[in-house]
Design a protein around this motif. Sequence first.
Motif, PDB file in Angstrom:
ATOM      1  N   GLN A 161       0.757  -1.023  -0.168  1.00  0.00           N
ATOM      2  CA  GLN A 161       0.216   0.251   0.206  1.00  0.00           C
ATOM      3  C   GLN A 161       0.980   1.644   0.380  1.00  0.00           C
ATOM      4  N   ALA A 162       1.688   1.104   1.264  1.00  0.00           N
ATOM      5  CA  ALA A 162       2.687   1.935   0.298  1.00  0.00           C
ATOM      6  C   ALA A 162       3.680   2.433  -0.645  1.00  0.00           C
ATOM      7  N   GLY A 163       3.648   0.982  -1.178  1.00  0.00           N
ATOM      8  CA  GLY A 163       4.347   1.339  -2.586  1.00  0.00           C
ATOM      9  C   GLY A 163       2.906   1.994  -3.487  1.00  0.00           C
ATOM     10  N   GLU A 164       1.989   1.682  -3.585  1.00  0.00           N
ATOM     11  CA  GLU A 164       0.614   2.290  -4.165  1.00  0.00           C
ATOM     12  C   GLU A 164       0.658   3.713  -4.374  1.00  0.00           C
ATOM     13  N   SER A 165       0.909   4.093  -2.669  1.00  0.00           N
ATOM     14  CA  SER A 165       0.497   5.217  -2.536  1.00  0.00           C
ATOM     15  C   SER A 165       1.367   6.097  -3.128  1.00  0.00           C
ATOM     16  N   THR A 166       2.367   5.506  -3.361  1.00  0.00           N
ATOM     17  CA  THR A 166       3.834   6.932  -3.990  1.00  0.00           C
ATOM     18  C   THR A 166       3.621   6.759  -5.603  1.00  0.00           C
ATOM     19  N   GLY A 167       3.279   5.525  -5.926  1.00  0.00           N
ATOM     20  CA  GLY A 167       2.844   5.125  -7.714  1.00  0.00           C
ATOM     21  C   GLY A 167       4.213   4.245  -7.964  1.00  0.00           C
ATOM     22  N   VAL A 168       4.892   4.086  -6.920  1.00  0.00           N
ATOM     23  CA  VAL A 168       6.235   2.712  -7.438  1.00  0.00           C
ATOM     24  C   VAL A 168       4.938   1.449  -8.079  1.00  0.00           C
ATOM     25  N   VAL A 169       3.665   0.998  -7.428  1.00  0.00           N
ATOM     26  CA  VAL A 169       3.159   0.075  -7.793  1.00  0.00           C
ATOM     27  C   VAL A 169       1.578  -0.159  -8.344  1.00  0.00           C
ATOM     28  N   ALA A 170       1.632  -0.690  -9.573  1.00  0.00           N
ATOM     29  CA  ALA A 170       0.495  -0.022 -10.018  1.00  0.00           C
ATOM     30  C   ALA A 170      -0.734  -0.726  -9.396  1.00  0.00           C
ATOM     31  N   LYS A 171      -2.036  -0.411  -9.422  1.00  0.00           N
ATOM     32  CA  LYS A 171      -3.351  -1.006  -8.972  1.00  0.00           C
ATOM     33  C   LYS A 171      -2.884  -2.290  -9.358  1.00  0.00           C
ATOM     34  N   GLU A 172      -2.894  -2.596 -10.707  1.00  0.00           N
ATOM     35  CA  GLU A 172      -3.008  -4.000 -10.843  1.00  0.00           C
ATOM     36  C   GLU A 172      -2.211  -5.553 -10.429  1.00  0.00           C
ATOM     37  N   ASP A 173      -1.008  -4.491 -10.286  1.00  0.00           N
ATOM     38  CA  ASP A 173      -0.063  -5.461  -9.897  1.00  0.00           C
ATOM     39  C   ASP A 173      -0.677  -5.172  -8.328  1.00  0.00           C
ATOM     40  N   ARG A 174      -0.912  -5.208  -7.920  1.00  0.00           N
ATOM     41  CA  ARG A 174      -0.917  -5.472  -6.536  1.00  0.00           C
ATOM     42  C   ARG A 174      -0.714  -7.179  -6.176  1.00  0.00           C
ATOM     43  N   GLN A 175      -1.268  -7.853  -6.667  1.00  0.00           N
ATOM     44  CA  GLN A 175      -0.877  -9.143  -5.972  1.00  0.00           C
ATOM     45  C   GLN A 175       0.037 -10.045  -5.871  1.00  0.00           C
ATOM     46  N   VAL A 176       0.311  -9.420  -7.590  1.00  0.00           N
ATOM     47  CA  VAL A 176       1.634 -10.113  -7.300  1.00  0.00           C
ATOM     48  C   VAL A 176       2.860  -9.292  -6.420  1.00  0.00           C
ATOM     49  N   VAL A 177       2.749  -7.988  -6.237  1.00  0.00           N
ATOM     50  CA  VAL A 177       3.771  -7.585  -5.180  1.00  0.00           C
ATOM     51  C   VAL A 177       3.995  -7.995  -3.726  1.00  0.00           C
ATOM     52  N   GLN A 178       2.821  -7.529  -3.024  1.00  0.00           N
ATOM     53  CA  GLN A 178       2.195  -8.285  -2.104  1.00  0.00           C
ATOM     54  C   GLN A 178       2.816  -9.719  -1.934  1.00  0.00           C
ATOM     55  N   THR A 179       2.546 -10.719  -2.972  1.00  0.00           N
ATOM     56  CA  THR A 179       3.152 -12.421  -2.997  1.00  0.00           C
ATOM     57  C   THR A 179       4.842 -12.391  -3.404  1.00  0.00           C
ATOM     58  N   TRP A 180       5.142 -11.368  -3.692  1.00  0.00           N
ATOM     59  CA  TRP A 180       6.850 -11.270  -3.522  1.00  0.00           C
ATOM     60  C   TRP A 180       7.053 -10.422  -2.311  1.00  0.00           C
ATOM     61  N   ILE A 181       6.460  -9.940  -1.937  1.00  0.00           N
ATOM     62  CA  ILE A 181       7.147  -9.216  -0.621  1.00  0.00           C
ATOM     63  C   ILE A 181       6.862 -10.044   0.585  1.00  0.00           C
ATOM     64  N   MET A 182       6.167 -11.262   0.630  1.00  0.00           N
ATOM     65  CA  MET A 182       5.851 -12.236   1.545  1.00  0.00           C
ATOM     66  C   MET A 182       6.967 -13.016   1.177  1.00  0.00           C
ATOM     67  N   PHE A 183       6.968 -13.388   0.367  1.00  0.00           N
ATOM     68  CA  PHE A 183       8.330 -14.517  -0.241  1.00  0.00           C
ATOM     69  C   PHE A 183       9.097 -14.019   0.431  1.00  0.00           C
ATOM     70  N   ALA A 184      10.136 -12.964   0.010  1.00  0.00           N
ATOM     71  CA  ALA A 184      11.527 -11.894   0.418  1.00  0.00           C
ATOM     72  C   ALA A 184      11.513 -12.101   2.046  1.00  0.00           C
ATOM     73  N   ILE A 185      10.396 -11.845   2.622  1.00  0.00           N
ATOM     74  CA  ILE A 185      10.918 -11.790   3.975  1.00  0.00           C
ATOM     75  C   ILE A 185      10.519 -13.122   4.525  1.00  0.00           C
ATOM     76  N   GLU A 186       9.822 -13.903   3.714  1.00  0.00           N
ATOM     77  CA  GLU A 186      10.115 -15.354   4.447  1.00  0.00           C
ATOM     78  C   GLU A 186      10.819 -15.843   3.863  1.00  0.00           C
ATOM     79  N   MET A 187      12.168 -15.615   2.761  1.00  0.00           N
ATOM     80  CA  MET A 187      13.215 -16.293   2.527  1.00  0.00           C
ATOM     81  C   MET A 187      14.364 -15.177   3.859  1.00  0.00           C
TER      82      MET A 187
END
Length: 571
Positions: free
Chosen positions: A493-519
């Motif tokens: 949501q922080a990335g989306e509010s700053t325009g770094v993340v597009a709204k249609e890529d929300r689910q993909v970005v969340q998945t990669w963020i969770m993956f990075a946190i777990e790794m």
Amino acid sequence: MSAYVRNDDTEALLEISRASCKDAKSDTVGHGVSMADSFGDGIDSRASFRQRTEQLACHFGTLALDVVASALFWYVLCFLSIPELVFWGFLGSLFLSMVAYRLYRARTPACDAVEIPYTCGYVSNNDKKMFLVATVHISPRAPKDVEAVIDKTVPDITMIELDNERLDRMRDVEDGEAQEPDAKDLQPIGITLADGDNSTILAQRALWNAERHGDTISGDIVFDESNPYGMDKYIDSWDGKIALMCGGSPNGEFAPCALKAFNAARVGAEAVFIINKDSKLPLDRIGGGSLMGDLRVAFNTCSCGFPPIPVMLVPNEEGEKMRKLCRSGTDAGTAHAEMDVLADDFPRRTLRVRLCQACALMFSGIGILYGIIQCFQVEVGAEFLAAETAALARNIPCACIDVDLNRFWSRLGLAVIPHPWNILMSLLSWLAFPRVCFQFLFPPRGNVDVLGSMVLHAISFPFCTWVAFIFAGFCSSFITNHLLELFGFGIEQAGESTGVVAKEDRQVVQTWIMFAIEMYLLPQVYDAVAASRDEAMYLSILKQNRGHRSVVVVGAGHANGILQRARSRGL
């Protein structure tokens, strides 16, 4: 979990580098200290240099092997298309190989001198022998393995994966005679009567007394007949005096010693002496209540800290004598007490810290896991009590070797902070994953077969334990997964509010963020929960072990870390 072990070879490499730099510095700026003084004689220094060079080359070689193996492993796993028949054929062959290898291990025991269970490990080093029992804390088999090893090996000392605080919580004295505390753990108090008669008594301490260790506390002993239990607010001033009161409450009301200490401190008392109800002093420190009890004390006293004055639980006989002297009301009947407050390494924590740790315990899933298991009345950690009981029956010491909860949470907090060093350690751990995974499936000779031991322990689970374990695992993973999703959602949501993340890529970005946190978190959490505790327990074993034979009882996840250190660094 064992797959995420910290790369000990990398840790050793870095340690050797630091030691080499330190030696080089002391050699160049020794201020008159010669090389012989720094390193010993020339032969030892050359041998030490050769040994360090060989170790350094070995660790660099292992790191290079990890890089190559990791590249092949992840390429095959993620990018190579494998036909289904080949895939299942490989899994079948792997399974048969693992079974055959374990049958071979079972026919060739680790210790030729003594027959020990398959779940145990053995090390002989420096004319000392250590038998390590790898357990699963909810397994009915674990206490039997512990008793069998102690019976067959006849050790000089038994050591268990607990600290003193957790062992005190687990002890159950209702079924047998209560143990008496060691005199060195008690607080000596000098009592002087008006006629000059002196005596010394030993009293059990409160958890928070060591907050004032080194202070000398003295004063006349006073007892308020109108408030014998110290539950009500005092009217008279007790500046410079020591309050004597009865233990507990007359009708079972809520009356912890912390609340009594706060009440006495408000009127200026220097300390509180509580008369024990029983003839024997308790084995544990007093003042350790439940979290809800501490919250009630905080609500009544408007304080989340420790009481400002120490509390002593005095023996019943001596306490009643002091009470009679105070009742006489004459100068000849007064008693004066003096004591130097002792230091205490028993873990203690304020309500603020307990609340933070309780929240961390729940949100990490650990508290939910063990809480649900205990709701099903599954006994946890029975092997530790079995080890203590067996040691007491044979008149041998039983020592605690684990870190306390304060140090545990401190290690965990430092491990999850994403600074560059921790990120580098997580990367190196994942590079070592193929090698560690292979050793988990095919454990080297001398290591405990963690996978095989877990299977043997799981076979001994009754149906109720299986239900509790599966349900608890589901609930704890549900909490941790949704907590990670919350972190991922917040970052996205922080990335989306700053325009770094597009709204249609929300689910993909969340998945990669969770993956990075777990790794990042998986190796770091394992290092804090298991690997760093392996080192702490190994050092504690060295400190406690004074005999030729020892039995160490730890969870299966700690077994090989301790065994490897004992083989490479000695006992």
